[in-house]
Enzyme design. Structure first.
Site, PDB file in Angstrom:
ATOM      1  N   CYS A  11      -4.796   2.399  -3.678  1.00  0.00           N
ATOM      2  CA  CYS A  11      -3.534   2.969  -3.163  1.00  0.00           C
ATOM      3  C   CYS A  11      -2.401   1.947  -3.300  1.00  0.00           C
ATOM      4  O   CYS A  11      -1.545   1.849  -2.404  1.00  0.00           O
ATOM      5  CB  CYS A  11      -3.677   3.416  -1.714  1.00  0.00           C
ATOM      6  SG  CYS A  11      -4.920   4.695  -1.472  1.00  0.00           S
ATOM      7  N   LYS A  36      -9.495   0.236  10.964  1.00  0.00           N
ATOM      8  CA  LYS A  36      -9.655  -1.066  10.305  1.00  0.00           C
ATOM      9  C   LYS A  36      -9.832  -2.202  11.324  1.00  0.00           C
ATOM     10  O   LYS A  36     -10.159  -3.322  10.949  1.00  0.00           O
ATOM     11  CB  LYS A  36      -8.445  -1.364   9.413  1.00  0.00           C
ATOM     12  CG  LYS A  36      -8.280  -0.397   8.243  1.00  0.00           C
ATOM     13  CD  LYS A  36      -7.226  -0.896   7.311  1.00  0.00           C
ATOM     14  CE  LYS A  36      -6.633   0.145   6.400  1.00  0.00           C
ATOM     15  NZ  LYS A  36      -7.547   1.008   5.680  1.00  0.00           N
ATOM     16  N   GLN A  52      -3.893  -4.564   7.345  1.00  0.00           N
ATOM     17  CA  GLN A  52      -4.907  -5.494   6.858  1.00  0.00           C
ATOM     18  C   GLN A  52      -4.991  -6.772   7.689  1.00  0.00           C
ATOM     19  O   GLN A  52      -6.052  -7.367   7.821  1.00  0.00           O
ATOM     20  CB  GLN A  52      -4.614  -5.858   5.390  1.00  0.00           C
ATOM     21  CG  GLN A  52      -4.746  -4.699   4.439  1.00  0.00           C
ATOM     22  CD  GLN A  52      -6.153  -4.112   4.423  1.00  0.00           C
ATOM     23  OE1 GLN A  52      -7.138  -4.823   4.573  1.00  0.00           O
ATOM     24  NE2 GLN A  52      -6.245  -2.799   4.248  1.00  0.00           N
ATOM     25  N   HIS A  78       0.875  -1.173   0.000  1.00  0.00           N
ATOM     26  CA  HIS A  78       0.000   0.000   0.000  1.00  0.00           C
ATOM     27  C   HIS A  78       0.914   1.225   0.000  1.00  0.00           C
ATOM     28  O   HIS A  78       2.034   1.174   0.509  1.00  0.00           O
ATOM     29  CB  HIS A  78      -0.849  -0.034   1.275  1.00  0.00           C
ATOM     30  CG  HIS A  78      -1.904   1.021   1.356  1.00  0.00           C
ATOM     31  ND1 HIS A  78      -1.628   2.326   1.678  1.00  0.00           N
ATOM     32  CD2 HIS A  78      -3.254   0.964   1.169  1.00  0.00           C
ATOM     33  CE1 HIS A  78      -2.754   3.019   1.694  1.00  0.00           C
ATOM     34  NE2 HIS A  78      -3.755   2.215   1.390  1.00  0.00           N
ATOM     35  N   ASP A 115       3.726  -3.585   7.805  1.00  0.00           N
ATOM     36  CA  ASP A 115       2.438  -2.910   7.747  1.00  0.00           C
ATOM     37  C   ASP A 115       1.362  -3.944   8.068  1.00  0.00           C
ATOM     38  O   ASP A 115       1.047  -4.809   7.245  1.00  0.00           O
ATOM     39  CB  ASP A 115       2.239  -2.329   6.342  1.00  0.00           C
ATOM     40  CG  ASP A 115       0.836  -1.754   6.128  1.00  0.00           C
ATOM     41  OD1 ASP A 115       0.046  -1.730   7.090  1.00  0.00           O
ATOM     42  OD2 ASP A 115       0.547  -1.330   4.997  1.00  0.00           O
TER      43      ASP A 115
END
Lengths: 400, 133
Positions: A357, A217, A194, A115, A191
């Site tokens: 993105c 999220k 998600q 991302h 990251d």
């Protein structure tokens, strides 16, 4: 807890004919989280670590308590949890803090599946410092191709990868990359935006040095994120941002940073949001994750099979369920993702169309016009998947 | 309902062939980051007025359809004329004004869909930029 009971915790999902499948962009928030945020602001609204009055004391307790609960969710120490304004800010803080130790010619390794939040900060630093950027490619199914990690060599100082793709749902083999990074003395920044919404993570056990995720999220408020840092890694980093609340004092005109995590929390932190995030993670911790994962996998299978059975649809990402999140992207021949998303929205189905993105991934997968993404959460059920499939049939009929 | 948005007139416009103009005096590329629309407008100018125009639109159906209308109505426009067309299209979508061109009438159904206005306006913005001194 049944799926119906999970769903009932989210007031917005009670709307008839509404099917929310845009969870990878922002998950919905349980009513208890909204109430916790409101209750904090109504009874304990004050700045933290500054005041001695009653509300300040309550705010301190709430904020420090939230940090401890987030730490517990990550199987971490509270001093390893930095509250930030979001996942993007958390990743930028890591990049900015590491910049001081980077020398021209050093290498940063990212993946083609990143991302922009875990790509652009590194590219910007590379431009400023004259660094080399190497990219781990993806296979045709969107999984990272880890067959050749020779790019993670002695020049490499940072490996920055996503724990799971926001487009394909493919989960990255973090322990393997951690081994490769640490073998050459590089740090691993992950990251987790998600991955974390789909169950607890132990970033230390994974081998990460830094792990970032977002509140919005993970069924929590907007405007809050977390940077987890391995204690030993955080202690060696200088501050990235400067302001109130993060220094012990000044030696002349030289600031003396506090120890982590305060060192990385310049200015007034997102206090009420931290309280809400902690409540959201408490809610997550109360779920039966093996059952939830089985439920998510069954829905993913249903969606993948439904899409595969329709003409002109290209699945983006793995066709199997191993090491993947319930995130399913696809492209429809002759139909632009934005038009499809618009028509699906008219049928009450919320998905996302576009490049997500993740421009480099779109290029790598030959998706010039992007794709449609349906991203599921524990509260989704078969009616959501079926509404998407029938809505898709309708949309394709309108557009062709 | 958006089924009306995707009426046959819009689909016919979007399906029209388009081509770049070579040589051109000016080429302008504009993007719509929301949906990834990209329009390239090439223009040959004479005395500040568009003599010929070419374009390539990569994007949603509304953007492609609007690009076809733009291409049909670019010739003879100078900077002021292109700006008036852009302003007219914007006013049609956002302020309930009459379409500045009969060919834009099919886009009236897009008025309630604010997130799609930029898709429609993008080609007209590109033309305005291409003609600006």
């Amino acid at each position: 807890m049944t799926i119906a009971a999970i769903r009932a915790a989210f007031p917005v999902l009670s709307r008839a004919g509404f099917h929310y499948l845009d969870n990878a962009a922002m998950a919905q928030c349980p009513g208890t989280v909204v109430k916790a945020v409101a209750a904090h602001d109504l009874t304990a609204r004050a700045n933290v670590h500054r005041g001695l009055h009653e509300l300040a004391r309550r705010a301190d307790e709430a904020y420090d308590g939230a940090r401890e609960r987030v730490a517990a969710f990550l199987s971490a120490g509270a001093d390893e949890v930095v509250f930030t304004g979001g996942c993007t800010l958390a990743l930028n803080i890591v990049a900015l803090a590491l910049e001081e130790r980077m020398q021209a010619g050093d290498r940063i390794v990212v993946s083609a599946a990143e991302h922009h939040s875990n790509l652009l900060p590194w590219l910007a630093m590379a431009r400023r410092k004259g660094l080399d950027v190497a990219v781990i490619p993806v296979n045709r199914d969107g999984r990272l191709d880890l067959s050749d990690l020779s790019m993670i060599d002695r020049r490499c100082k940072v490996v920055a990868v996503t724990h799971a793709s926001n487009v394909t749902g493919a989960v990255t083999d973090i322990p393997r990359l951690a081994g490769a990074a640490h073998a050459v003395g590089a740090v691993l920044a992950v990251d987790g935006a998600q991955r974390l919404p789909h169950g607890p993570v132990d970033p230390r056990e994974l081998g990460a040095d830094f792990y970032a995720f977002a509140g919005h999220k993970t069924y929590g408020p907007t405007g809050i994120g977390v940077l987890w840092g391995r204690r030993e890694a955080l202690e060696t980093l200088p501050p990235a941002l400067w302001g109130g609340g993060m220094v012990a004092g000044l030696d002349g005109d030289v600031p003396i940073p506090l120890d982590p995590p305060a060192r990385f929390e310049a200015g007034t932190p997102p206090v009420a949001q931290a309280v809400g995030l902690a409540r959201a993670l408490d809610w997550m911790a109360g779920l039966d994750w093996p059952a939830v994962r089985a439920h998510e996998a069954a829905l993913t299978r249903r969606l993948l099979d439904g899409l595969a059975g329709r003409d002109g649809i290209r699945l983006v990402g793995p066709a199997d369920l191993a090491d993947r999140l319930p995130v399913v992207s696809f492209a429809v021949e002759g139909c632009h993702p934005h038009d499809l998303s618009h028509l699906l929205a008219e049928r009450g189905v919320a998905v996302r169309g576009g490049a997500h993105c993740a421009r480099p991934l779109m290029s790598a997968l030959g998706l010039d016009e992007g794709c449609v993404r349906a991203s599921l959460a524990p509260y989704n059920d078969e009616t959501d998947v079926d509404a998407l499939l029938s809505g898709l049939d309708h949309a394709i009929g309108v557009l062709r | 309902m958006s089924d009306d948005l995707y009426q046959q007139a819009i689909k016919d416009l979007a399906a029209r062939e388009s081509s770049r103009l070579d040589p051109a005096d000016v080429s302008v590329t504009l993007d719509n980051p929301l949906c990834g629309d990209r329009i390239v407008v090439d223009a040959r100018l004479s005395g500040g007025k568009v003599e010929a125009v070419g374009h390539a639109a990569k994007g949603c159906l509304l953007c492609k359809a609007a690009a076809a209308v733009m291409a049909d109505n670019a010739a003879g426009r100078d900077a002021q004329g292109a700006a008036e067309l852009l302003d007219g299209a914007r006013a049609m979508l956002k302020q309930g004004a009459e379409p500045p061109l009969p060919a834009l009438a099919p886009f009236l159904t897009a008025r309630p869909h604010k997130s799609r206005h930029d898709c429609i306006l993008l080609p007209f913005k590109a033309l305005a930029k291409a003609t600006s001194p």
